[in-house]
Design an enzyme around this catalytic site. Structure first.
Site, PDB file in Angstrom:
ATOM      1  N   SER A 158      -6.385   3.831  -5.683  1.00 48.65           N
ATOM      2  CA  SER A 158      -5.831   4.539  -4.531  1.00 48.65           C
ATOM      3  C   SER A 158      -5.967   6.054  -4.707  1.00 48.65           C
ATOM      4  O   SER A 158      -6.297   6.777  -3.752  1.00 48.65           O
ATOM      5  CB  SER A 158      -4.364   4.147  -4.343  1.00 48.65           C
ATOM      6  OG  SER A 158      -3.834   4.786  -3.226  1.00 48.65           O
TER       7      SER A 158
ATOM      8  N   PHE B  55       1.295   2.676   7.452  1.00 44.11           N
ATOM      9  CA  PHE B  55      -0.029   2.861   8.051  1.00 44.11           C
ATOM     10  C   PHE B  55      -1.086   2.696   6.959  1.00 44.11           C
ATOM     11  O   PHE B  55      -1.003   3.348   5.917  1.00 44.11           O
ATOM     12  CB  PHE B  55      -0.104   4.271   8.637  1.00 44.11           C
ATOM     13  CG  PHE B  55      -1.467   4.681   9.125  1.00 44.11           C
ATOM     14  CD1 PHE B  55      -1.930   4.259  10.367  1.00 44.11           C
ATOM     15  CD2 PHE B  55      -2.274   5.498   8.348  1.00 44.11           C
ATOM     16  CE1 PHE B  55      -3.183   4.648  10.827  1.00 44.11           C
ATOM     17  CE2 PHE B  55      -3.530   5.886   8.798  1.00 44.11           C
ATOM     18  CZ  PHE B  55      -3.981   5.457  10.047  1.00 44.11           C
ATOM     19  N   VAL B  56      -2.045   1.810   7.200  1.00 43.87           N
ATOM     20  CA  VAL B  56      -3.121   1.604   6.223  1.00 43.87           C
ATOM     21  C   VAL B  56      -4.472   1.838   6.893  1.00 43.87           C
ATOM     22  O   VAL B  56      -4.738   1.337   7.987  1.00 43.87           O
ATOM     23  CB  VAL B  56      -3.069   0.180   5.606  1.00 43.87           C
ATOM     24  CG1 VAL B  56      -4.280  -0.061   4.706  1.00 43.87           C
ATOM     25  CG2 VAL B  56      -1.788  -0.008   4.797  1.00 43.87           C
ATOM     26  N   ILE B  57      -5.296   2.611   6.201  1.00 42.31           N
ATOM     27  CA  ILE B  57      -6.663   2.861   6.683  1.00 42.31           C
ATOM     28  C   ILE B  57      -7.547   2.976   5.450  1.00 42.31           C
ATOM     29  O   ILE B  57      -7.077   3.377   4.380  1.00 42.31           O
ATOM     30  CB  ILE B  57      -6.706   4.158   7.539  1.00 42.31           C
ATOM     31  CG1 ILE B  57      -8.037   4.294   8.281  1.00 42.31           C
ATOM     32  CG2 ILE B  57      -6.457   5.400   6.687  1.00 42.31           C
ATOM     33  CD1 ILE B  57      -8.010   5.337   9.406  1.00 42.31           C
ATOM     34  N   CYS B  58      -8.822   2.600   5.594  1.00 46.39           N
ATOM     35  CA  CYS B  58      -9.736   2.727   4.460  1.00 46.39           C
ATOM     36  C   CYS B  58     -10.090   4.209   4.309  1.00 46.39           C
ATOM     37  O   CYS B  58     -10.926   4.731   5.045  1.00 46.39           O
ATOM     38  CB  CYS B  58     -10.987   1.871   4.711  1.00 46.39           C
ATOM     39  SG  CYS B  58     -12.180   2.011   3.377  1.00 46.39           S
ATOM     40  N   ALA B  59      -9.418   4.870   3.370  1.00 44.91           N
ATOM     41  CA  ALA B  59      -9.526   6.329   3.251  1.00 44.91           C
ATOM     42  C   ALA B  59     -10.962   6.764   2.943  1.00 44.91           C
ATOM     43  O   ALA B  59     -11.406   7.813   3.397  1.00 44.91           O
ATOM     44  CB  ALA B  59      -8.567   6.827   2.165  1.00 44.91           C
TER      45      ALA B  59
ATOM     46  N   GLY C 193      -8.280   7.640  -6.287  1.00 39.40           N
ATOM     47  CA  GLY C 193      -9.680   7.997  -6.029  1.00 39.40           C
ATOM     48  C   GLY C 193      -9.970   8.002  -4.529  1.00 39.40           C
ATOM     49  O   GLY C 193     -10.641   8.907  -4.019  1.00 39.40           O
TER      50      GLY C 193
ATOM     51  N   HIS D 168       0.834  -1.218   0.000  1.00 41.75           N
ATOM     52  CA  HIS D 168       0.000   0.000   0.000  1.00 41.75           C
ATOM     53  C   HIS D 168       0.858   1.253   0.000  1.00 41.75           C
ATOM     54  O   HIS D 168       1.838   1.330   0.748  1.00 41.75           O
ATOM     55  CB  HIS D 168      -0.945   0.012   1.217  1.00 41.75           C
ATOM     56  CG  HIS D 168      -2.085  -0.945   1.060  1.00 41.75           C
ATOM     57  ND1 HIS D 168      -1.930  -2.302   1.134  1.00 41.75           N
ATOM     58  CD2 HIS D 168      -3.399  -0.728   0.794  1.00 41.75           C
ATOM     59  CE1 HIS D 168      -3.104  -2.892   0.932  1.00 41.75           C
ATOM     60  NE2 HIS D 168      -4.015  -1.952   0.724  1.00 41.75           N
TER      61      HIS D 168
HETATM   62  N1  LIG Z   1      -1.807   3.682   3.174  1.00 35.91           N
HETATM   63  C1  LIG Z   1      -3.104   3.480   2.894  1.00 35.91           C
HETATM   64  O1  LIG Z   1      -3.959   3.387   3.756  1.00 35.91           O
HETATM   65  N2  LIG Z   1      -3.423   3.392   1.584  1.00 35.91           N
HETATM   66  C2  LIG Z   1      -4.689   3.198   1.143  1.00 35.91           C
HETATM   67  N3  LIG Z   1      -5.891   3.392   1.830  1.00 35.91           N
HETATM   68  C3  LIG Z   1      -6.876   3.493   0.935  1.00 35.91           C
HETATM   69  O2  LIG Z   1      -8.072   3.682   1.186  1.00 35.91           O
HETATM   70  N4  LIG Z   1      -6.370   3.385  -0.333  1.00 35.91           N
HETATM   71  C4  LIG Z   1      -5.008   3.225  -0.261  1.00 35.91           C
HETATM   72  O3  LIG Z   1      -4.200   3.135  -1.161  1.00 35.91           O
END
Ligand SMILES: NC(=O)N[C@H]1NC(=O)NC1=O
Length: 175
Positions: A84, A119-123, A86, A67
């Protein structure tokens, strides 16, 4: 998208359509193709989740490392995947003030130094303020707890990406 359409796909088609459901991990789609036929699109989503859950710690860390950083170098360079880009745009990360961008970069670096993965989160289920707040609080988690936290976020990203694929397919058959 009718599940029968999914079940009739060649491996190549399947990977073209579902290859980025898990960011930059087309291997997962290629592996899931062998599990056809699926009885429903929900079963396909469960397949992604089960595959991810079945991985070793190193495998899960590998997924997180695929990610890109949020509001990081790749966003600036224009090298993010379409999905990503978007998602980061949806969370307002493409129009951060320079102070917020600096803060996010500092926290991302601190987090990576701490855990060895990004760090990963559902943006799309978040926004700039919540992301900054989560970065600040999750960096204090234990290593394994945080690995699991990141993986649950990956599953949320997957679910929304699958929904997008189904919605696009439904729209194109209506045309
Ligand atoms: N680092 C990270 O959380 N990346 C991601 N999150 C998301 O919703 N799309 C991503 O690429």
């Amino acid at each position: 998208m009718d599940v029968q359409v999914v079940n009739c796909m060649t491996c190549e088609e399947f990977v073209r359509v579902f290859g980025n459901v898990v960011e930059r991990c087309p291997l997962i789609a290629a592996a899931l193709w062998s599990r056809r036929p699926f009885s429903s699109t929900l079963e396909l989503e469960n397949g992604f989740n089960e595959f991810i859950d079945s991985l070793s710690i190193e495998g899960k860390e590998g997924i997180l490392r695929c990610h890109p950083d949020l509001a990081g170098r790749e966003l600036l360079a224009g090298t993010l995947t379409v999905e990503s880009r978007g998602e980061q745009g949806h969370a307002g990360l493409t129009s951060l003030s320079s102070a917020d961008a600096l803060r996010m970069n500092q926290l991302n670096s601190q987090y990576k130094e701490q855990f060895g993965f990004p760090f990963v989160i559902c943006a799309r289920m978040s926004d700039k303020d919540r992301i900054l707040q989560q970065l600040e609080s999750r960096v204090r988690n234990q290593q394994l707890q945080e690995l699991q936290c990141g993986i649950e976020e990956v599953k949320s990203i997957c679910r929304l990406r699958l929904q997008d694929i189904y919605n696009r397919a439904a729209k194109s058959t209506k045309l």
